[in-house]
Design a protein around this motif. Sequence first.
Motif, PDB file in Angstrom:
ATOM      1  N   ASP A   1     -20.746 -32.281 -30.477  1.00  0.00           N
ATOM      2  CA  ASP A   1     -19.960 -31.115 -30.003  1.00  0.00           C
ATOM      3  C   ASP A   1     -19.714 -30.330 -31.294  1.00  0.00           C
ATOM      4  OD1 ASP A   1     -17.980 -32.933 -30.578  1.00  0.00           O
ATOM      5  OD2 ASP A   1     -16.710 -32.110 -28.912  1.00  0.00           O
ATOM      6  N   GLY A   2     -19.899 -30.887 -32.589  1.00  0.00           N
ATOM      7  CA  GLY A   2     -19.161 -30.321 -33.824  1.00  0.00           C
ATOM      8  C   GLY A   2     -17.791 -30.467 -33.805  1.00  0.00           C
ATOM      9  N   GLY A   3     -17.192 -31.493 -33.326  1.00  0.00           N
ATOM     10  CA  GLY A   3     -15.676 -31.719 -33.336  1.00  0.00           C
ATOM     11  C   GLY A   3     -15.020 -30.828 -32.585  1.00  0.00           C
ATOM     12  N   LEU A   4     -15.511 -30.354 -31.369  1.00  0.00           N
ATOM     13  CA  LEU A   4     -14.540 -29.241 -30.456  1.00  0.00           C
ATOM     14  C   LEU A   4     -13.719 -30.055 -29.537  1.00  0.00           C
ATOM     15  CD1 LEU A   4     -14.248 -26.437 -29.163  1.00  0.00           C
ATOM     16  CD2 LEU A   4     -16.162 -26.814 -27.732  1.00  0.00           C
ATOM     17  N   PHE A   5     -14.015 -31.371 -29.319  1.00  0.00           N
ATOM     18  CA  PHE A   5     -13.348 -32.362 -28.221  1.00  0.00           C
ATOM     19  C   PHE A   5     -13.073 -33.579 -28.905  1.00  0.00           C
ATOM     20  CE2 PHE A   5     -15.186 -29.261 -25.180  1.00  0.00           C
ATOM     21  CZ  PHE A   5     -14.258 -28.461 -24.818  1.00  0.00           C
ATOM     22  N   ASP A   6     -11.986 -34.242 -28.822  1.00  0.00           N
ATOM     23  CA  ASP A   6     -11.577 -35.472 -28.949  1.00  0.00           C
ATOM     24  C   ASP A   6     -12.390 -36.563 -27.561  1.00  0.00           C
ATOM     25  OD1 ASP A   6     -10.629 -35.067 -31.356  1.00  0.00           O
ATOM     26  OD2 ASP A   6      -8.595 -34.559 -30.351  1.00  0.00           O
ATOM     27  N   ALA A   7     -12.305 -36.066 -26.431  1.00  0.00           N
ATOM     28  CA  ALA A   7     -12.789 -36.589 -25.465  1.00  0.00           C
ATOM     29  C   ALA A   7     -12.991 -35.883 -24.249  1.00  0.00           C
ATOM     30  CB  ALA A   7     -11.687 -37.833 -24.967  1.00  0.00           C
ATOM     31  N   ALA A   8     -13.859 -36.177 -23.425  1.00  0.00           N
ATOM     32  CA  ALA A   8     -14.249 -35.303 -22.215  1.00  0.00           C
ATOM     33  C   ALA A   8     -14.508 -36.239 -21.059  1.00  0.00           C
ATOM     34  CB  ALA A   8     -15.760 -34.631 -22.521  1.00  0.00           C
ATOM     35  N   PHE A   9     -14.320 -36.069 -19.852  1.00  0.00           N
ATOM     36  CA  PHE A   9     -14.396 -37.000 -18.691  1.00  0.00           C
ATOM     37  C   PHE A   9     -15.013 -36.327 -17.404  1.00  0.00           C
ATOM     38  CE2 PHE A   9     -10.691 -38.504 -21.104  1.00  0.00           C
ATOM     39  CZ  PHE A   9     -11.008 -39.805 -21.345  1.00  0.00           C
ATOM     40  N   THR A  10     -15.700 -36.801 -16.871  1.00  0.00           N
ATOM     41  CA  THR A  10     -16.325 -36.356 -15.737  1.00  0.00           C
ATOM     42  C   THR A  10     -15.635 -37.206 -14.496  1.00  0.00           C
ATOM     43  OG1 THR A  10     -18.445 -36.053 -16.384  1.00  0.00           O
ATOM     44  CG2 THR A  10     -18.199 -36.321 -14.135  1.00  0.00           C
ATOM     45  N   VAL A  11     -15.065 -36.059 -13.614  1.00  0.00           N
ATOM     46  CA  VAL A  11     -14.406 -36.424 -12.119  1.00  0.00           C
ATOM     47  C   VAL A  11     -15.033 -35.897 -11.117  1.00  0.00           C
ATOM     48  CG1 VAL A  11     -12.090 -36.486 -11.229  1.00  0.00           C
ATOM     49  CG2 VAL A  11     -12.348 -36.301 -13.695  1.00  0.00           C
ATOM     50  N   ALA A  12     -15.602 -37.163 -10.288  1.00  0.00           N
ATOM     51  CA  ALA A  12     -16.286 -36.696  -8.930  1.00  0.00           C
ATOM     52  C   ALA A  12     -15.223 -36.513  -7.948  1.00  0.00           C
ATOM     53  CB  ALA A  12     -16.975 -37.786  -8.667  1.00  0.00           C
ATOM     54  N   LEU A  13     -15.076 -35.229  -7.731  1.00  0.00           N
ATOM     55  CA  LEU A  13     -13.946 -34.863  -6.691  1.00  0.00           C
ATOM     56  C   LEU A  13     -14.162 -35.594  -5.150  1.00  0.00           C
ATOM     57  CD1 LEU A  13     -13.793 -31.066  -7.340  1.00  0.00           C
ATOM     58  CD2 LEU A  13     -11.943 -32.732  -7.969  1.00  0.00           C
ATOM     59  N   ARG A  14     -15.166 -36.050  -5.024  1.00  0.00           N
ATOM     60  CA  ARG A  14     -15.532 -36.723  -3.694  1.00  0.00           C
ATOM     61  C   ARG A  14     -14.931 -37.875  -3.677  1.00  0.00           C
ATOM     62  NH1 ARG A  14     -20.204 -37.119  -6.500  1.00  0.00           N
ATOM     63  NH2 ARG A  14     -21.158 -39.352  -6.763  1.00  0.00           N
ATOM     64  N   ARG A  15     -14.488 -38.527  -4.710  1.00  0.00           N
ATOM     65  CA  ARG A  15     -13.781 -39.862  -4.935  1.00  0.00           C
ATOM     66  C   ARG A  15     -12.198 -39.845  -4.762  1.00  0.00           C
ATOM     67  NH1 ARG A  15     -17.760 -43.460  -5.690  1.00  0.00           N
ATOM     68  NH2 ARG A  15     -19.437 -42.889  -7.033  1.00  0.00           N
ATOM     69  N   ARG A  16     -11.999 -38.576  -4.582  1.00  0.00           N
ATOM     70  CA  ARG A  16     -10.481 -38.727  -4.202  1.00  0.00           C
ATOM     71  C   ARG A  16     -10.308 -39.292  -2.832  1.00  0.00           C
ATOM     72  NH1 ARG A  16      -6.761 -32.883  -4.042  1.00  0.00           N
ATOM     73  NH2 ARG A  16      -4.796 -33.907  -5.013  1.00  0.00           N
ATOM     74  N   SER A  17      -9.111 -40.389  -3.288  1.00  0.00           N
ATOM     75  CA  SER A  17      -8.843 -40.971  -1.791  1.00  0.00           C
ATOM     76  C   SER A  17      -8.182 -40.435  -0.879  1.00  0.00           C
ATOM     77  CB  SER A  17      -8.128 -42.422  -2.282  1.00  0.00           C
ATOM     78  OG  SER A  17      -6.779 -42.086  -2.857  1.00  0.00           O
ATOM     79  N   ASP A  18      -7.175 -39.464  -1.019  1.00  0.00           N
ATOM     80  CA  ASP A  18      -6.550 -38.699   0.054  1.00  0.00           C
ATOM     81  C   ASP A  18      -5.915 -37.447  -0.906  1.00  0.00           C
ATOM     82  OD1 ASP A  18      -3.750 -39.288  -0.747  1.00  0.00           O
ATOM     83  OD2 ASP A  18      -4.542 -41.340  -0.500  1.00  0.00           O
ATOM     84  N   GLN A  19      -5.458 -36.570   0.021  1.00  0.00           N
ATOM     85  CA  GLN A  19      -4.986 -35.152  -0.537  1.00  0.00           C
ATOM     86  C   GLN A  19      -3.674 -35.361  -1.428  1.00  0.00           C
ATOM     87  OE1 GLN A  19      -4.241 -33.076   2.982  1.00  0.00           O
ATOM     88  NE2 GLN A  19      -2.324 -34.029   3.650  1.00  0.00           N
ATOM     89  N   HIS A  20      -2.997 -36.573  -1.201  1.00  0.00           N
ATOM     90  CA  HIS A  20      -1.742 -37.023  -1.937  1.00  0.00           C
ATOM     91  C   HIS A  20      -1.938 -37.787  -3.396  1.00  0.00           C
ATOM     92  CE1 HIS A  20       0.381 -35.856   1.391  1.00  0.00           C
ATOM     93  NE2 HIS A  20      -0.202 -36.847   2.073  1.00  0.00           N
ATOM     94  N   GLN A  21      -3.252 -37.965  -3.657  1.00  0.00           N
ATOM     95  CA  GLN A  21      -3.833 -38.457  -4.886  1.00  0.00           C
ATOM     96  C   GLN A  21      -3.893 -37.095  -5.908  1.00  0.00           C
ATOM     97  OE1 GLN A  21      -7.681 -39.903  -5.529  1.00  0.00           O
ATOM     98  NE2 GLN A  21      -7.191 -41.353  -6.862  1.00  0.00           N
ATOM     99  N   SER A  22      -3.106 -37.529  -6.851  1.00  0.00           N
ATOM    100  CA  SER A  22      -2.938 -36.437  -7.966  1.00  0.00           C
ATOM    101  C   SER A  22      -4.340 -36.444  -8.743  1.00  0.00           C
ATOM    102  CB  SER A  22      -1.701 -36.965  -8.920  1.00  0.00           C
ATOM    103  OG  SER A  22      -1.853 -37.747  -9.812  1.00  0.00           O
ATOM    104  N   LEU A  23      -4.552 -35.341  -9.405  1.00  0.00           N
ATOM    105  CA  LEU A  23      -5.806 -35.378  -9.904  1.00  0.00           C
ATOM    106  C   LEU A  23      -5.613 -36.197 -11.405  1.00  0.00           C
ATOM    107  CD1 LEU A  23      -6.779 -31.447 -10.022  1.00  0.00           C
ATOM    108  CD2 LEU A  23      -7.304 -33.427  -8.516  1.00  0.00           C
ATOM    109  N   GLU A  24      -4.427 -36.202 -11.924  1.00  0.00           N
ATOM    110  CA  GLU A  24      -4.336 -37.254 -12.973  1.00  0.00           C
ATOM    111  C   GLU A  24      -4.681 -38.774 -12.556  1.00  0.00           C
ATOM    112  OE1 GLU A  24      -1.745 -33.779 -13.752  1.00  0.00           O
ATOM    113  OE2 GLU A  24      -2.195 -34.876 -11.966  1.00  0.00           O
TER     114      GLU A  24
END
Length: 791
Positions: free
Chosen positions: A423-446
């Motif tokens: 990426d030419g040094g644009l990012f130090d890290a990138a993460f894919t987060v599948a929203l369907r795996r959110r266990s419940d509405q109270h689980q924070s995105l973090e």
Amino acid sequence: MPARDFSGRIADVEDVETLAEGVPSVIDIYGAPGVGKSALAVHVAHRLLPRIWDIQLYADLGEQNGEVPTAEQILQRFLADLDPATINIPVGSKDLPQRYRSQLSGRSCLILLDNAQTAEQVAHLIPGSGNCVVLITSRVPLATLEGVSLHHLDLMSREESLILLSQVSGRDWSGAQDKELAHTLVGQCGRLPLALRIAGAILKKKRHWPLQRLVDELSDERTRLARLAEGSLDVRSSFEISYRNLPDKTARAFRLLSLLPLTRFEARHAGVFLEMSEQRALRILEELVDVQLLETTDGILFGYHDLLRLFARERCQLAQDDPGGARREHFLAIFTSDFLEAYSTRLLNSQWSESNLTNFSLRRRISDPDTLYVKQRLVGQDSLETWLDVLRKNAKVLVVGGAGTGKTVLADRICYEVAGQRDGGLFDAAFTVALRRRSDQHQSLERLIRDSVVFRHNLIMPSETLELLLDGRRTLIVFDGLDELTVSERARVRADVTAFCTAHPQTKVVVTSRPGTSTADFDTNGFVRYELALFSSSDIHRYLTRWTSVTGMPPQSTHRLLEALGQSAPSADWLSNPLLLAQLAAVYEQYGFLPRKVSDLYRSTYELLFTGRESLRGLRRSILPPQELGRLVCYLAYEFVTRPIGMGDMSSAEFLDTLSRTLHRLHPDWGAREAPELFRLLAESDYPVRQISGGFAGEGPWWALVRDPFGQYLAARCIVDRASAAGDVVTRVKRAVSASGFVEGAVYVAELLDEFEPNSSAKLKVSLQRELDEQSDSGVRESIAQILRLL
């Protein structure tokens, strides 16, 4: 006189009054600058007034005109109030305490000592015995006072803060937008009563200001403290009193630690940042807690109040403690580098995409992740760009694409390329987060991000590491698959993603979804919309060439595949869809020929939308399982194709009624209860039965079936699914033909019937021939004749 706008603090009032029940009693109410200690003490004092007091005394022991009053000065003043004769005949300093106590001996007294600086300052102001209650307020707990009871005053709750803000400003928050803005304002003030009173006073003075105006003025953290000043009330000045009494080394630590990219930190973090031992750092942290400039609940995790952090950073900038940010970079390297190295290694040594491309996939591990990947492009305002170009200029991006266009592949590919430093040094890290795996509405995105790393890479990410990456490193989060959630979940996730972006402004965010999903909230919150481009002819050729190489096809087979595509591609739309193209190649590898019928294309599309792939990925877009949702859409398609010409579209009310009746037909227990939820799902999706803007005479929204043969294919599936006898099929086909022609649909019915029972289409053909001979309507006769020619 008590403050008229005093509010909340119910538990604190009760606790202090309980402590005051026994006499004599000495109560020290201590807490951070601006937390409302004086207001609470005055309020409690007035509540205690109904008790019979012979004497009531008050003194402000805080700094006045640059000087702090001494105990001797306060005693002289108190004695003057108790015995006016001492005004003309001052008492010697040695005799003051004894004379003061003798004046109070045997008398009931209520004494309020506000803004006490030290225990020594107030020790002689406390009566030695008798029926007395002494209320003291201080920033530092005066624990060395004999017999003192300590009461720590914390921040107001969010609800208490809203009430105080309303009472001071004289405004209420009747509308939903104002309520949201009031919550934002409370957050900007950090629930600190002094800041809330200032904000309320500004709103009271500026009656012509909408609430949004003040929220906007406080949105810039660099100027927030300067703006939180009105008249004699000043948040910065309140903090300054505590700060300037700090020893030099402690003051420098207070300033520097505000640069730590952690909300809560331990002594080991402080030690690394301050370049000292952990034990020494812990002593400094405890000093700052004692003077209420840091917070802790367990002696392990420490943190700043939001406004105190801003104050400390202002002082750090003025002192130029870390002008180049070297300490911060060193700290980030120590506490994130090990994790990033492990994460990158695991990502690069695994199949980078979790996307299960197709039910026909080879299910083999491809050693080189680049082997089959064709570079994807994003369309924005009529230009094609790479993801890298898009994210160089945008902090928040919404990527939309239909089913099978490769949204998840793109999300995972971005992470792979960042890990491989492409990426030419644009990012130090990138993460894919599948929203369907959110266990419940109270689980924070973090928390969801951390859980995704465990699930995808079997790697633990400590919460402190994530916080450092989000707020200190150049990090990208891709929230994948908004459309893969139920409608009710989508609205909450949209709000949570927006809040996430606000909480972590340094982190770049991408959200992926189907185009039909309601994403207006993102458009109005700074997200830039891009569409995932379909494959071009050169992309298709490149992909298939690579496929044949990976699968080990002999050269002649490769040639036949490319030649067959050139001669009879089922559909340009099919080939340009990456998932359908992969299915085509897999079928060719397995059977040695390309699907010869358009119905094969539609079958693949149907499976893509509703069957195996949905289940394999664990999707649950609706209250119905994917297969049942597919049947429902087919039944609705039949309802549309059997409507008379000119009445194809439905109003929303009519469609909701049709949806309810169709659900009940599928299952006796389904119907009106489930219909509204599915109505919203279809309205926010890109299924073939969809909502359109405008109906008859420009009214709308209305509902329609896609205007291509795929809609007829779906209706054909319904006819076959509902067939209990050959006559049922003929009856339903005739009904659709009479209403809308249904030429392609009838052909699909015949093909589907033959799949279940060979030569069933022959029976349909005989029945339609008989109908042709008996039919008097010329339009219907023409449609039937066309069907017979195609069968």
